[in-house]
Design an enzyme around this catalytic site. Structure first.
Site, short mmCIF file in Angstrom:
data_model
loop_
_atom_site.label_atom_id
_atom_site.label_comp_id
_atom_site.label_asym_id
_atom_site.label_seq_id
_atom_site.Cartn_x
_atom_site.Cartn_y
_atom_site.Cartn_z
N HIS A 135 -16.06 -12.19 2.85
CA HIS A 135 -16.20 -13.59 2.70
C HIS A 135 -17.39 -13.64 4.00
CE1 HIS A 135 -17.32 -17.62 1.65
NE2 HIS A 135 -16.29 -18.22 2.04
N CYS B 37 -19.55 -23.28 2.49
CA CYS B 37 -19.55 -21.91 2.04
C CYS B 37 -20.34 -21.55 0.86
CB CYS B 37 -18.03 -21.44 1.81
SG CYS B 37 -16.93 -21.36 2.94
#
Lengths: 487, 401
Positions: free
Chosen positions: B344, B88
């Site tokens: 996200h 991420c």
């Protein structure tokens, strides 16, 4: 040469399904099942099968002892693999080395006792000790009698030279193609014939024949028997047989119907192990196995019995149950209802055979490494030591974590990830002697849950099912260490 | 000893697509949306870009591998395009690649662009996928929330803080991010929530409830970077420069050595220590104006406040509940709504954080603009699991500050 049982152990899954819950679910369809609704049946968790139960029973039997084995015979009619040796998986899980004769003995409800007879005969021929492990996880149609009377369990017996804890006095087998029930190739469930016929023409005629033969061989009188193990669920049959054969009524062993259920091919050994746990020096034990003929084995307990105890034994496991009243959970775990498992369950679980073979000691036997330079224990074993003050290269020796004491450092109960029995529990399990692993945790009691610092231990379980290819992955998961928790 | 990156590279322009459930857009459209804004902001032509770094993490779900998807979506003129992936934290990696290229003198103007298209999986949360042939056979059957949830159990045990207090601080974090997100037109989630609703939400992974978890989004973000000299030659003033770019990657110590207690991020501590040194910051609690952290879960944000040395160890709960990190507090955290509400889209997230800092430094953040003239902005971009992860800490700020 004398041979005998050197050690013994058992395993019963923690979940015990309340039979009343089965009977009441089916009362609309077959109210007669209520008559069989007393007590509990042992119920394998979703991650248990005959192999995992055989491994746990074998660990219970062998304890921490290191034995130079000659072979492992596995007895079961519910082998997870038709063509991949199941006894070989047990051997790998127990890390017993490769110089073994491993055999799967199956195809009959007396597979467990037949495996024991075969092992005795081989050891008698001057061979090394043989571990016999039997386990059964039978599937039964909803609302069938065997759904009510069976249970999942395993047992293990180590046979070796010398009297051991119970000296073999003799054994006898008969082969008779009497079909009380059968399960054809590709069939999931048993097909059974009328109970009265099974009792009158099967049990009442075939069992005495085999028992009388072994008593005669060993020159033992039936009234001297202290424990008679007749592993069938049908009521009062053991009593009638005992009466017919002149075996004292008090010798009739509890068939564990109320607490466990009849564990198929494993049940003879389950009852034998249970009888040994209750026995005293000099006791004579008669154990039988019925299925297309009859096995009968006669043992005499020695004074070594006072020095041996299995880790938990059948008696210990009987006390470690957790009452389960949700019959739907049993249906789901046994694939008897089509559950909506969600998209996350669709993930491909293909296992690379190369990967598994190369890492078999790590995955199947929980072997990590111990740095020969700094002594740091770590999992997995790695080329470079994880100790930040060491970093030694290629200096690790094998280190086995099975049986090691551990505690929980962090945990969660996850409802997002796919689990056949949500929530999925997992956490960081840290071993007292070093090493840690972020791992799945099984057999968690939801009302107790987990907490940081809780004692943990490893147990051999199914990690994943590859339903597309019929494969299953095994692994050593963590589970709360109930004994250390004071239970 | 290397002098570090401080003030060697400036941001020429940035862009960010709207984040959210972009049902009718392919990843390529999202890339173009972010890039068009950045190009306009930078005032250059596409052909002035000499190299590009392209970040996306779960490429098998949308664009596929390599640098090709970026080059083809934007019709870049056969320049080098490097695809980067670091869980991420991928977006920060693209930025690092572009900034380093400019700092090295290998090129004058470079592009960093990140994209992720996560709403094509058929379900909420991150897609279920293989962790590798060996890992699949022994890693826990873990989801992202379940992995991060464990921070709470370990943190609680270490500091002896009652679970209710932690749960309340976590709820405060989520309520704050929703408040902030409501003022952000590009945010995925713009609804306000209250503490009660957070505390009553269904549990995802104990002790994290629904509102303790960020969702997953579709989106893209990008940056065009160059040297301060070139920026000035292009007529730019009041430059926003890169002060620090640090990355720390676990080496297995947390996962395999018994010295880590599970309550904090080893990597964040290492990366932030180095970043402060690189940026010449000695007292982050006083000197940093704004922070954007990787609030994948409320508990991650909570413990990160300590790992960035802003709250004292064991003191984050108090600071959070005191409102220290609120948009009106001493040091706002997630003034744009964070991962929690801005959204996200993995490969874009690190760049989105920098985008917000860049807007705030220039006074261009609209309704959510911090009014005390922010000087230093810190972004924290994390990938992986608490016990094994990659952590990027970036500091940008006004030139010469």
């Amino acid at each position: 040469m004398s041979i005998g049982i050197q050690s013994f152990g058992g395993y019963i899954p923690r979940l015990r399904l309340d039979r009343g819950s089965i009977a009441s679910a089916h009362a609309w369809f077959n109210p007669g099942l209520k008559g069989l609704g007393a007590g509990e049946r042992a119920m394998a968790n979703w991650d248990e099968d005959s192999i995992t139960m055989a491994v746990e029973a074998a660990r219970d039997c062998l304890g921490a002892a290191s034995i130079d084995l000659g072979g492992i015979y596995m007895g079961s009619t519910t082998m997870p693999f038709q063509d991949r040796q199941n006894a070989g998986i047990v051997a790998q899980a127990l890390l017993l080395g490769k110089n073994l004769l491993t055999l799967d003995i199956t195809g009959s409800q007396r597979a467990g006792t037949s495996a024991l007879i075969a092992a005795c005969q081989v050891v008698m021929g001057g061979r090394k000790p043989i571990l016999v492990a039997a386990a059964e996880k039978r599937r039964a149609r909803a609302a069938s009698i065997i759904e009510m009377t069976t249970g999942d369990a395993g047992a293990a017996v180590l046979v070796g030279e010398g009297d051991g804890v119970a000296k073999l006095l003799g054994s006898h087998s008969t082969a008779v193609d009497f079909i009380d029930h059968y399960r054809g190739q590709d069939q999931v469930y048993d097909y059974t014939w009328e109970e009265r016929w099974v009792r009158d023409e099967g049990y009442m005629k075939l069992v005495p024949e085999a028992c009388e033969a072994v008593l005669k061989k060993a020159n033992i009188a039936a009234h001297d028997i202290k424990a008679f193990c007749f592993p069938a669920a049908m009521r009062r049959v053991a009593n009638t047989l005992a009466k017919k054969m002149d075996i004292p009524e008090e010798a009739i062993r509890d068939n564990l119907q109320l607490k466990c259920g009849e564990a198929g091919a494993a049940h003879g050994l389950v009852m034998l192990v249970h009888a040994l746990e209750d026995s005293s020096c000099g006791d004579i034990i008669l154990v039988t196995g019925f299925g297309q003929g009859c096995d009968a084995l006669l043992f005499q307990v020695t004074d070594a019995i006072t020095h041996f105890n299995p880790v938990n034994g059948i008696s210990g496991h009987l006390l470690m149950g957790r009452n389960e009243t949700n019959y739907n959970r049993y249906l789901a775990h046994n694939e008897m209802i089509e559950m909506e498992r969600g998209l996350r369950a669709e993930m491909d679980k293909q296992t690379g055979m190369t990967t598994l073979y190369r890492n078999k000691d790590m995955i199947m036997s929980a072997v990590g490494g111990k740095c020969s330079e700094c002594g740091t224990v770590q999992f997995p074993k790695a080329g470079v030591c994880v100790n930040p003050n060491c970093g030694a290269v290629n200096a690790q020796e094998d280190y086995r974590f099975v049986g090691a004491r551990a505690q929980l450092n962090s945990y969660t109960a996850d409802r997002l990830t796919y689990s056949p029995d949500p929530p999925a529990y997992y956490g960081m399990v840290q071993f007292d002697e070093g090493g840690r692993v972020m791992t799945d945790i099984t057999d968690v009691d939801p009302e107790i849950g987990l907490e940081v610092g809780m004692p943990m231990k490893l147990t051999f379980r199914i990690k994943d099912y590859d339903t597309r290819r019929g494969f299953r992955r095994y692994y050593w998961k963590a589970t709360p260490d109930k004994k250390s928790n004071g239970e | 000893m290397a002098a570090g990156i401080s003030d060697k590279v400036t941001i020429l322009g940035m862009g960010c697509s709207k984040f959210g459930e972009r049902w009718n857009e392919n990843a390529e459209n999202l890339m173009l949306e972010a890039f068009t804004e950045a190009l306009e902001d930078s005032g250059i032509g596409k052909d002035q870009i000499e190299a590009a770094w392209f970040s996306t993490a779960i490429e098998e779900q949308h664009v596929g591998k390599s640098g090709l998807p970026l080059s083809m979506a934007l019709r870049l003129p056969y320049i080098p395009v490097t695809r980067v992936e670091n869980y991420c934290a991928s977006g920060s990696e693209a930025f690092r690649g572009a900034v380093y290229a400019v700092a090295s003198g290998a090129c004058d103007i470079a592009l960093a662009l990140g994209v992720e298209k996560l709403k094509d999986t058929g379900y909420g949360g991150l897609p279920q996928r293989s962790r590798g042939s060996v890992n699949d056979q022994f890693w826990a059957n873990a989801s992202a929330p379940g992995s991060f949830a464990q921070l709470a159990s370990a943190y609680q045990a270490k500091h002896g803080i009652p679970p209710e207090d932690i749960k309340r601080a976590m709820a405060h974090i989520s309520v704050k991010s929703h408040d902030n997100g409501s003022k952000n037109p590009k945010a995925h989630l713009r609804n306000k929530i209250d503490i009660d609703r957070v505390l009553k939400a269904p549990i995802i992974a104990e002790p994290l409830g629904l509102f303790d978890c960020c969702g997953v989004s579709d989106g893209a973000a990008c940056a065009v970077v160059t040297t301060p000299e070139i920026a000035r030659s292009l007529g730019k003033t009041d430059l926003i420069t890169v002060k620090a770019l640090q990355l720390s990657v676990s080496n297995g110590m947390e996962a395999q050595h018994n010295s880590w207690d599970g309550s904090y991020f080893m990597t964040t501590r290492k990366a932030s220590e180095r970043a402060y040194k690189e940026a010449g910051i000695s007292n982050p609690r006083e000197q940093i104006s704004l922070i954007e952290v990787h609030d994948c879960f409320s508990v991650t944000e909570l413990v990160t406040m300590e790992d960035l040395y802003i709250s004292p160890e064991g003191g984050a709960v108090k600071d959070v509940l005191d409102g220290f990190y609120d948009s009106t507090g001493e040091l706002p955290c997630q003034i744009d709504g964070g991962l929690k509400c801005f959204g996200h889209p993995i490969g874009a997230s690190g760049l989105r954080m920098i985008y917000e800092m860049y807007l705030q430094m220039q006074g261009r953040a609209g309704e959510r603009q911090r009014d005390d003239n922010p000087v230093f902005g810190l972004t924290h971009n994390l990938g992986g699991f608490p016990h094994q992860n990659v952590c990027s800490v970036t500091i940008i700020g006004k030139e010469g500050a």
